[in-house]
Enzyme design. Structure first.
Site, PDB file in Angstrom:
ATOM      1  N   LYS A  22       0.828  -1.210   0.000  1.00  0.00           N
ATOM      2  CA  LYS A  22       0.000   0.000   0.000  1.00  0.00           C
ATOM      3  C   LYS A  22       0.861   1.257   0.000  1.00  0.00           C
ATOM      4  O   LYS A  22       0.625   2.180  -0.795  1.00  0.00           O
ATOM      5  CB  LYS A  22      -0.903   0.000   1.238  1.00  0.00           C
ATOM      6  CG  LYS A  22      -1.480   1.358   1.580  1.00  0.00           C
ATOM      7  CD  LYS A  22      -2.176   1.308   2.926  1.00  0.00           C
ATOM      8  CE  LYS A  22      -2.422   2.636   3.548  1.00  0.00           C
ATOM      9  NZ  LYS A  22      -1.292   3.282   4.190  1.00  0.00           N
ATOM     10  N   ASN A  23       1.857   1.315   0.878  1.00  0.00           N
ATOM     11  CA  ASN A  23       2.588   2.577   1.016  1.00  0.00           C
ATOM     12  C   ASN A  23       3.561   2.836  -0.134  1.00  0.00           C
ATOM     13  O   ASN A  23       4.074   3.942  -0.273  1.00  0.00           O
ATOM     14  CB  ASN A  23       3.273   2.660   2.387  1.00  0.00           C
ATOM     15  CG  ASN A  23       2.239   2.886   3.493  1.00  0.00           C
ATOM     16  OD1 ASN A  23       1.091   3.264   3.206  1.00  0.00           O
ATOM     17  ND2 ASN A  23       2.614   2.629   4.728  1.00  0.00           N
ATOM     18  N   CYS A 116      -5.414   8.519   8.327  1.00  0.00           N
ATOM     19  CA  CYS A 116      -5.648   8.034   9.694  1.00  0.00           C
ATOM     20  C   CYS A 116      -5.192   9.074  10.704  1.00  0.00           C
ATOM     21  O   CYS A 116      -4.114   9.662  10.545  1.00  0.00           O
ATOM     22  CB  CYS A 116      -4.849   6.758   9.943  1.00  0.00           C
ATOM     23  SG  CYS A 116      -5.486   5.332   9.069  1.00  0.00           S
ATOM     24  N   ARG A 121       0.356  15.092  12.494  1.00  0.00           N
ATOM     25  CA  ARG A 121       1.181  14.566  11.392  1.00  0.00           C
ATOM     26  C   ARG A 121       1.599  15.739  10.508  1.00  0.00           C
ATOM     27  O   ARG A 121       1.060  15.955   9.424  1.00  0.00           O
ATOM     28  CB  ARG A 121       0.402  13.513  10.596  1.00  0.00           C
ATOM     29  CG  ARG A 121       0.036  12.299  11.430  1.00  0.00           C
ATOM     30  CD  ARG A 121      -0.767  11.274  10.648  1.00  0.00           C
ATOM     31  NE  ARG A 121       0.053  10.473   9.753  1.00  0.00           N
ATOM     32  CZ  ARG A 121      -0.434   9.546   8.934  1.00  0.00           C
ATOM     33  NH1 ARG A 121      -1.725   9.309   8.898  1.00  0.00           N
ATOM     34  NH2 ARG A 121       0.353   8.864   8.142  1.00  0.00           N
ATOM     35  N   ASP A 304       3.525   0.670  12.050  1.00  0.00           N
ATOM     36  CA  ASP A 304       2.278   0.150  11.473  1.00  0.00           C
ATOM     37  C   ASP A 304       1.939  -1.248  11.984  1.00  0.00           C
ATOM     38  O   ASP A 304       0.837  -1.741  11.731  1.00  0.00           O
ATOM     39  CB  ASP A 304       2.368   0.142   9.940  1.00  0.00           C
ATOM     40  CG  ASP A 304       2.495   1.551   9.385  1.00  0.00           C
ATOM     41  OD1 ASP A 304       2.112   2.494  10.083  1.00  0.00           O
ATOM     42  OD2 ASP A 304       3.006   1.695   8.257  1.00  0.00           O
ATOM     43  N   ARG A 396      -9.135   0.660   3.447  1.00  0.00           N
ATOM     44  CA  ARG A 396      -8.139   1.556   2.847  1.00  0.00           C
ATOM     45  C   ARG A 396      -6.819   0.839   2.618  1.00  0.00           C
ATOM     46  O   ARG A 396      -6.032   1.251   1.766  1.00  0.00           O
ATOM     47  CB  ARG A 396      -7.888   2.759   3.764  1.00  0.00           C
ATOM     48  CG  ARG A 396      -9.030   3.745   3.788  1.00  0.00           C
ATOM     49  CD  ARG A 396      -8.638   5.008   4.513  1.00  0.00           C
ATOM     50  NE  ARG A 396      -7.263   5.327   4.218  1.00  0.00           N
ATOM     51  CZ  ARG A 396      -6.400   5.819   5.089  1.00  0.00           C
ATOM     52  NH1 ARG A 396      -6.770   6.086   6.301  1.00  0.00           N
ATOM     53  NH2 ARG A 396      -5.166   6.076   4.735  1.00  0.00           N
TER      54      ARG A 396
HETATM   55  N1  EPU Z   1       7.069  14.174  10.612  1.00  0.00           N
HETATM   56  C1  EPU Z   1       7.318  15.506  10.896  1.00  0.00           C
HETATM   57  N2  EPU Z   1       7.356  16.395   9.845  1.00  0.00           N
HETATM   58  C2  EPU Z   1       7.176  15.995   8.561  1.00  0.00           C
HETATM   59  C3  EPU Z   1       6.919  14.650   8.278  1.00  0.00           C
HETATM   60  C4  EPU Z   1       6.876  13.757   9.340  1.00  0.00           C
HETATM   61  O1  EPU Z   1       7.497  15.884  12.039  1.00  0.00           O
HETATM   62  O2  EPU Z   1       7.223  16.854   7.669  1.00  0.00           O
HETATM   63  C5  EPU Z   1       7.045  13.184  11.715  1.00  0.00           C
HETATM   64  C6  EPU Z   1       5.686  12.507  11.851  1.00  0.00           C
HETATM   65  O3  EPU Z   1       4.805  13.259  12.646  1.00  0.00           O
HETATM   66  C7  EPU Z   1       6.078  11.181  12.473  1.00  0.00           C
HETATM   67  C8  EPU Z   1       7.444  10.893  11.846  1.00  0.00           C
HETATM   68  O4  EPU Z   1       7.934  12.131  11.373  1.00  0.00           O
HETATM   69  O5  EPU Z   1       6.238  11.318  13.848  1.00  0.00           O
HETATM   70  C9  EPU Z   1       7.420   9.905  10.692  1.00  0.00           C
HETATM   71  O6  EPU Z   1       6.451  10.308   9.740  1.00  0.00           O
HETATM   72  P1  EPU Z   1       6.556   9.937   8.194  1.00  0.00           P
HETATM   73  O7  EPU Z   1       6.617  11.201   7.419  1.00  0.00           O
HETATM   74  O8  EPU Z   1       7.637   8.932   7.987  1.00  0.00           O
HETATM   75  O9  EPU Z   1       5.136   9.285   7.958  1.00  0.00           O
HETATM   76  P2  EPU Z   1       4.249   9.394   6.676  1.00  0.00           P
HETATM   77  O10 EPU Z   1       5.124   9.437   5.467  1.00  0.00           O
HETATM   78  O11 EPU Z   1       3.226  10.434   6.815  1.00  0.00           O
HETATM   79  C10 EPU Z   1       4.182   6.839   6.221  1.00  0.00           C
HETATM   80  C11 EPU Z   1       3.113   5.816   6.064  1.00  0.00           C
HETATM   81  C12 EPU Z   1       2.495   5.506   7.417  1.00  0.00           C
HETATM   82  C13 EPU Z   1       3.584   5.060   8.384  1.00  0.00           C
HETATM   83  C14 EPU Z   1       4.688   6.126   8.463  1.00  0.00           C
HETATM   84  C15 EPU Z   1       5.871   5.709   9.318  1.00  0.00           C
HETATM   85  C16 EPU Z   1       2.272   6.325   3.876  1.00  0.00           C
HETATM   86  C17 EPU Z   1       1.168   6.833   3.042  1.00  0.00           C
HETATM   87  N3  EPU Z   1       2.086   6.328   5.184  1.00  0.00           N
HETATM   88  O12 EPU Z   1       3.520   8.003   6.706  1.00  0.00           O
HETATM   89  O13 EPU Z   1       1.618   4.428   7.193  1.00  0.00           O
HETATM   90  O14 EPU Z   1       3.031   4.880   9.669  1.00  0.00           O
HETATM   91  O15 EPU Z   1       5.180   6.391   7.134  1.00  0.00           O
HETATM   92  O16 EPU Z   1       6.444   4.543   8.825  1.00  0.00           O
HETATM   93  O17 EPU Z   1       3.291   5.873   3.370  1.00  0.00           O
HETATM   94  C18 EPU Z   1      -0.208   3.023   7.631  1.00  0.00           C
HETATM   95  O18 EPU Z   1       0.099   2.388   6.615  1.00  0.00           O
HETATM   96  O19 EPU Z   1      -1.073   2.631   8.465  1.00  0.00           O
HETATM   97  C19 EPU Z   1       0.442   4.305   7.884  1.00  0.00           C
HETATM   98  C20 EPU Z   1      -0.048   5.195   8.723  1.00  0.00           C
END
Ligand code: EPU
Length: 428
Positions: A22-23, A116, A121, A304, A396
Site C-alpha cells: 500500500k505505502n 488516519c 502529522r 504500522d 483503505r
Molecule cells: N514528521 C514531521 N514532519 C514531517 C513529516 C513527518 O514531524 O514533515 C514526523 C511525523 O509526525 C512522524 C514521523 O515524522 O512522527 C514519521 O512520519 P513519516 O513522514 O515517515 O510518515 P508518513 O510518510 O506520513 C508513512 C506511512 C504511514 C507510516 C509512516 C511511518 C504512507 C502513506 N504512510 O507516513 O503508514 O506509519 O510512514 O512509517 O506511506 C499506515 O500504513 O497505516 C500508515 C499510517
C-alpha cells in the site's frame, strides 16, 4: 455501510498470498504524473486508497485503465489542475501530488492531506524540501499553493526521518536542474520501490535505501512498466495473526528481510519461523512469552505493526511493553481492546499489556487502519463474537481481509448496517 463479525477460537491453517505494498502504491501512482507517456504498474493492491488515487489522477486529466491488479496511466493530457477539496483531503498520500505536480508543472494547488488520525502529522519537512528546491509554498485556507519559476537541485537535511518527505522531495527533484542530496533520508523499502520506478522512467537516483540519496535532475521522464514490492505490513499482520491463532501458516509473496524486526520479536516469544525465498512458514508455540517492543524507523520495528502486536501481547505469559516512538498517540485501539477484557496500562507513551488474558467478544470500533487489524486479530483470539465497525479504515489498506482470513479457517463475515446503526456510528 457494513460491519464485520469475527467468531473467535478457530485455528488458522494454510497459505495466504500477500498483495502489493500500500505505502508504495500510493506513491507510485502519483509518480506516474512525471512521465510523458504511459506508465504501467503491476501488482497493485485492490484497496480503496489505490482507487482514490486513480480517481485523482483522472481529475487532473490522466487516462487510467485497470486490468485487475495492473493500472495503465497515460499522463499525456494531464494539467496542473488545482485539487483543493474532495478526495485529496481524505487521503494522507494525496500529499504526493504536491511533489509530483511541482516536479512536472512547477506548480500545484493541493488540499491539506487527511488519512488516519495518529496524533499530529505535520508536513514541515516536505515543505522545507520544496522550498530548498526553489518553490514558494503558502497555505491559503487549508490548501497548499506551490509555485516555482524553475526547480534547482539543493542539499536538504531532514530534521525528522520521514518516509513521506523523502519520497516527495525525490518526486520534486527528479526533473530539477542539477544535483539534489537528501540527507538523513528514510530507508524504508517503499522508498527504494519508488526510486526504482523513477529510474525506469529515466531518472538518475543513487542511494535510495540509505540515509543519503543523490538525484541528478534529467529533462524528461518516459513511460515504463513496473512491478510493485509485496506489502510488508500486510505480511506482518498475517504473521501476527498466525502467532496468535495459527496452527501452521505459510505467508506467500513476502520479502522476509523486510520483516526482520518483527520475526526477531516473534522468535523471542517462542514462535517458530522458517524463511524461504519469498515465503515464511509460521508455527506458534502453545505458550508465548511477553516481550518489549519499541517502534523505530526502518529497519526498526514498524509503527504500522504496533497496534496488531498489542493484541498478540494479551495472550503472552508475562507482561509485554510496547512503545511507539514514531506516533506516540497511536493508542486508540487500547480502549477497544479493554472492552474485550484486555488488561493494558498506558504510562508515558508506553502500553503495558498484562497477559495472559482470555479476550471476550465485544462491539468495537476501528478508529484507523491498523487499529482495525488489531481488533480483527483480537476477535480471532476472543471467546464469542466480536462486532467491528469503522470498516472503511480497514478497506483503505487491507485487500480482501475477510476472504483471506476465511481461506485460512477463520469465521469472519460482513453484514449491512441498518440506518439506525449508521446514524449511531456517525455520532459515536
Ligand atoms: N514528521 C514531521 N514532519 C514531517 C513529516 C513527518 O514531524 O514533515 C514526523 C511525523 O509526525 C512522524 C514521523 O515524522 O512522527 C514519521 O512520519 P513519516 O513522514 O515517515 O510518515 P508518513 O510518510 O506520513 C508513512 C506511512 C504511514 C507510516 C509512516 C511511518 C504512507 C502513506 N504512510 O507516513 O503508514 O506509519 O510512514 O512509517 O506511506 C499506515 O500504513 O497505516 C500508515 C499510517
Amino acid at each position: 455501510m457494513q460491519k464485520m463479525f469475527v467468531e473467535g477460537g478457530h485455528k488458522l491453517k494454510g497459505k495466504v498470498r500477500i498483495g502489493g505494498a500500500k505505502n508504495s502504491a500510493v506513491a507510485l501512482l502519483p509518480a506516474a504524473i512525471l512521465a510523458d507517456s504511459e506508465v504501467t504498474i503491476e501488482g497493485l493492491p485492490e484497496i480503496s486508497d489505490v482507487y482514490a488515487l486513480g480517481e485523482l489522477l483522472e481529475e487532473i486529466g490522466g487516462d487510467v485503465t485497470w486490468d485487475g491488479h495492473t493500472a495503465h496511466i497515460d499522463p499525456t493530457r494531464m494539467i496542473s489542475m488545482p485539487l483543493p477539496n474532495g478526495l485529496v483531503k481524505q487521503l494522507r498520500a494525496s500529499y504526493y501530488f504536491m511533489g509530483a505536480m511541482l516536479g512536472k508543472f512547477n506548480r500545484a494547488v493541493i488540499g491539506l492531506p487527511g488519512g488516519c488520525y495518529l496524533g499530529p502529522r505535520p508536513i514541515d519537512q516536505h515543505i522545507k524540501g520544496f522550498e530548498a528546491l526553489g518553490a514558494e509554498v503558502t497555505n491559503e485556507k487549508g490548501a497548499m499553493y506551490l509555485r516555482a519559476k524553475e526547480l534547482r537541485g539543493a542539499t536538504i537535511y531532514l530534521d525528522v526521518v520521514s518516509v513521506g518527505a523523502t519520497i516527495n522531495i525525490m518526486l520534486a527533484a527528479v526533473r530539477a536542474k542539477g544535483r539534489t542530496v537528501i540527507e538523513n533520508a528514510a530507508k524504508e523499502p517503499e522508498i527504494i520501490d519508488v526510486a526504482t520506478l523513477l529510474t525506469s522512467m529515466g531518472a538518475n537516483i543513487k542511494g535510495a535505501g540509505t540515509d543519503v540519496i543523490r538525484i541528478d535532475g534529467v529533462e524528461e521522464l518516459h513511460g515504463c512498466k513496473h512491478t510493485i514490492i509485496p506489502d510488508r505490513i500486510e505480511a506482518g499482520t498475517y504473521a501476527i495473526a498466525a502467532a496468535a491463532m495459527g496452527e501452521e501458516i505459510i505467508i506467500d509473496n513476502v520479502i522476509p528481510q523486510h520483516l526482520e524486526s518483527l520475526t526477531a520479536k516473534l522468535t523471542e516469544m517462542g514462535v517458530a519461523i522458517e524463511e524461504q525465498d519469498d515465503q515464511m512458514r509460521i508455527r506458534p508455540n502453545d505458550v508465548l512469552t511477553g516481550v518489549d517492543v519499541k517502534t523505530l524507523v526502518y529497519p526498526g520495528f514498524p509503527t504500522d505493526l504496533q497496534q496488531p502486536f498489542t493484541s498478540l501481547l494479551t495472550k503472552t505469559k508475562g507482561p509485554g511493553v510496547i512503545t511507539d516512538t514514531i506516533y506516540n498517540a497511536r493508542l486508540k485501539h487500547i480502549d477497544e481492546l479493554r472492552r474485550m477484557n484486555a488488561v493494558v496500562k498506558v504510562e508515558g507513551g508506553s502500553a503495558i499489556v498484562s497477559g495472559p488474558t482470555q479476550l471476550e467478544g465485544a462491539r468495537v470500533k476501528a478508529s484507523d487502519l491498523r487499529a482495525g487489524a488489531a481488533l480483527i486479530i483480537a476477535g480471532l483470539m476472543a471467546d464469542g463474537i466480536t462486532e467491528i465497525t469503522g470498516l472503511e479504515h480497514i478497506q483503505r489498506g487491507y485487500e480482501d481481509i475477510t476472504g483471506k482470513l476465511t481461506s485460512l479457517g477463520a469465521k469472519i463475515w460482513l453484514e449491512d448496517m441498518t440506518d439506525e446503526e449508521i446514524e449511531q456510528f456517525q455520532h459515536s
